[in-house]
Design an enzyme around this catalytic site. Structure first.
Site, PDB file in Angstrom:
ATOM      1  N   HIS A   1       0.862  -1.173   0.000  1.00 27.80           N
ATOM      2  CA  HIS A   1       0.000   0.000   0.000  1.00 27.80           C
ATOM      3  C   HIS A   1       0.899   1.223   0.000  1.00 27.80           C
ATOM      4  O   HIS A   1       2.128   1.084   0.033  1.00 27.80           O
ATOM      5  CB  HIS A   1      -0.964  -0.013   1.198  1.00 27.80           C
ATOM      6  CG  HIS A   1      -0.286   0.134   2.535  1.00 27.80           C
ATOM      7  ND1 HIS A   1       0.595  -0.804   3.033  1.00 27.80           N
ATOM      8  CD2 HIS A   1      -0.347   1.123   3.481  1.00 27.80           C
ATOM      9  CE1 HIS A   1       1.017  -0.414   4.228  1.00 27.80           C
ATOM     10  NE2 HIS A   1       0.483   0.753   4.516  1.00 27.80           N
TER      11      HIS A   1
ATOM     12  N   HIS B   1       1.269   4.041   2.160  1.00 27.10           N
ATOM     13  CA  HIS B   1       1.756   4.853   3.267  1.00 27.10           C
ATOM     14  C   HIS B   1       3.263   5.050   3.064  1.00 27.10           C
ATOM     15  O   HIS B   1       3.951   4.141   2.590  1.00 27.10           O
ATOM     16  CB  HIS B   1       1.518   4.128   4.605  1.00 27.10           C
ATOM     17  CG  HIS B   1       0.233   4.496   5.283  1.00 27.10           C
ATOM     18  ND1 HIS B   1      -0.513   3.583   5.986  1.00 27.10           N
ATOM     19  CD2 HIS B   1      -0.418   5.691   5.389  1.00 27.10           C
ATOM     20  CE1 HIS B   1      -1.575   4.191   6.497  1.00 27.10           C
ATOM     21  NE2 HIS B   1      -1.540   5.467   6.144  1.00 27.10           N
TER      22      HIS B   1
ATOM     23  N   ASP C   1       5.807   4.959   4.934  1.00 30.44           N
ATOM     24  CA  ASP C   1       6.791   4.041   5.537  1.00 30.44           C
ATOM     25  C   ASP C   1       7.004   2.801   4.654  1.00 30.44           C
ATOM     26  O   ASP C   1       7.944   2.040   4.857  1.00 30.44           O
ATOM     27  CB  ASP C   1       6.403   3.625   6.972  1.00 30.44           C
ATOM     28  CG  ASP C   1       4.988   3.108   7.115  1.00 30.44           C
ATOM     29  OD1 ASP C   1       4.082   3.653   6.447  1.00 30.44           O
ATOM     30  OD2 ASP C   1       4.774   2.147   7.894  1.00 30.44           O
ATOM     31  N   HIS C   2       6.148   2.639   3.622  1.00 27.38           N
ATOM     32  CA  HIS C   2       6.269   1.485   2.721  1.00 27.38           C
ATOM     33  C   HIS C   2       6.770   1.854   1.325  1.00 27.38           C
ATOM     34  O   HIS C   2       7.046   0.962   0.530  1.00 27.38           O
ATOM     35  CB  HIS C   2       4.917   0.763   2.620  1.00 27.38           C
ATOM     36  CG  HIS C   2       4.457   0.232   3.942  1.00 27.38           C
ATOM     37  ND1 HIS C   2       4.546  -1.102   4.291  1.00 27.38           N
ATOM     38  CD2 HIS C   2       3.946   0.869   5.028  1.00 27.38           C
ATOM     39  CE1 HIS C   2       4.096  -1.265   5.535  1.00 27.38           C
ATOM     40  NE2 HIS C   2       3.723  -0.081   5.997  1.00 27.38           N
TER      41      HIS C   2
ATOM     42  N   HIS D   1      -6.968  -1.984   5.323  1.00 29.11           N
ATOM     43  CA  HIS D   1      -6.164  -0.977   6.023  1.00 29.11           C
ATOM     44  C   HIS D   1      -6.808   0.400   5.842  1.00 29.11           C
ATOM     45  O   HIS D   1      -6.145   1.412   5.769  1.00 29.11           O
ATOM     46  CB  HIS D   1      -4.746  -1.029   5.427  1.00 29.11           C
ATOM     47  CG  HIS D   1      -3.714  -0.244   6.178  1.00 29.11           C
ATOM     48  ND1 HIS D   1      -3.583  -0.261   7.549  1.00 29.11           N
ATOM     49  CD2 HIS D   1      -2.710   0.569   5.735  1.00 29.11           C
ATOM     50  CE1 HIS D   1      -2.565   0.503   7.898  1.00 29.11           C
ATOM     51  NE2 HIS D   1      -2.026   1.033   6.818  1.00 29.11           N
TER      52      HIS D   1
HETATM   53 ZN   LIG Z   1       3.027   0.814   7.831  1.00 29.90          ZN
HETATM   54 ZN   LIG Z   2       0.079   1.570   6.521  1.00 31.40          ZN
END
Ligand SMILES: [Zn+2]
Ligand SMILES: [Zn+2]
Length: 306
Positions: A76, A78, A80-81, A174
């Site tokens: 996904h 976000h 941080d990914h 999510h």
């Molecule tokens: Zn995350």
């Molecule tokens: Zn996330």
């Protein structure tokens, strides 16, 4: 020896399905916990699942040269990914030479997989690299084919099936991040499922049924509740994970119902200190729900499924 060699280089070929945890953190800034992501090695392929901020450094520490990466699978979007994609894209494209090795840069388009939204989001990132990309083609003479990206957007279904390696994407939940997906890897009779970020969903249990390894995100609810009591002013921000993540106890329930052989936790919130006492406290109560082995993931851990 004066030129820094590449240390701990992993073999080019992995006869067994192998998972290397690159990061076990979250958007939070914890010492020793890089942003979440994993490398999955099968045969001569190396797949990257998510690409957070320290991905290139973590790959090098793991002995996986970034030049090996031509397949990135996003769960996904976000940050941080996906925040490390610029670095990964360019570094994997550059040839790197030490006294002992020549690591040839990627000379094929980067294959980017992910849920719908991936082409738009990663495409915009790629546009922002254009200045540097043009210099690398005209001045550094990097192979132009490596400057391209080919996209596969799929929320549910087989996204890769070649040379005995099969990868299946499936939807998790999510929200408000929609869509978000998980991945199942099958190779040489072994199966790994990587959950991505999600609340508990039946789809994970279905696809992880009997898996050799389930890499599932989790947060510790009682640790988070204690922080909320300590800092009531920050209660709203601190309680956000409860809306779209999975508790450690819920992860144990998923592992138990799916009958997986090994549960590996990642994306820790709040992250425990990487020692036995802290990790035992982090997973308190899970053993009463899931009888199989539980590992609290640490950055750079390696799991070879023999
Ligand atoms: Zn995350
Ligand atoms: Zn996330």
């Amino acid at each position: 020896m004066y030129i820094q060699p590449q240390m701990n280089l992993r073999p080019d070929y992995h006869p067994d399905l192998t998972v290397v945890l690159l990061g076990t953190g979250s958007p939070r800034a914890f010492y020793g916990r890089a942003k979440p992501g994993a490398a999955v090695l099968a045969g001569d392929k190396t797949f990257l699942v998510d690409c957070g901020g320290s991905t290139v450094d973590q790959l090098i520490k793991a002995g996986i040269m970034p030049q090996r990466i031509s397949d990135v699978l996003f769960t996904h979007h976000h940050y941080d990914h996906n925040g490390g994609f610029f670095d990964l894209f360019i570094t994997s494209w550059r040839t790197h030479i030490t006294a002992e090795h020549v690591f040839e840069g990627r000379s094929v388009p980067m294959q980017v997989y992910g849920p719908e939204t991936t082409k738009t989001i990663i495409g915009k990132m790629r546009e922002s690299f254009e200045f540097d990309v043009n210099l690398r083609i005209s001045y550094n003479l990097s192979d132009e084919a490596g400057s391209l990206i080919e996209y596969t957007e799929c929320n549910e279904g087989v996204i890769y099936d070649k040379d005995g390696i099969r990868i299946t994407a499936f939807e998790v939940d999510h929200r408000p991040v929609y869509p978000a997906i998980a991945y199942k890897f099958e190779y040489n009779g072994k199966t790994v499922v990587i959950s991505g970020d999600t609340i508990p969903v039946a789809n994970t249990e279905k696809h992880a049924a009997g898996a050799d390894l389930l890499v599932h995100e989790a947060y510790n609810k009682s640790w988070l509740d204690a922080l909320i009591r300590q800092y009531p002013k920050h209660g709203k921000a601190l309680s956000n994970p409860a809306k779209y993540h999975t508790t450690t106890l819920e992860a144990a329930g998923i592992a138990q119902r799916a009958g997986v052989k090994h549960l590996l936790l990642t994306h820790h919130i709040p992250a425990p200190v990487a020692n036995k006492a802290a990790e035992e406290a982090y997973i308190e109560g899970m053993a009463g729900i899931y009888a199989g082995p539980i590992t609290v993931g640490r950055d750079l851990m390696v799991f070879e499924l023999k």
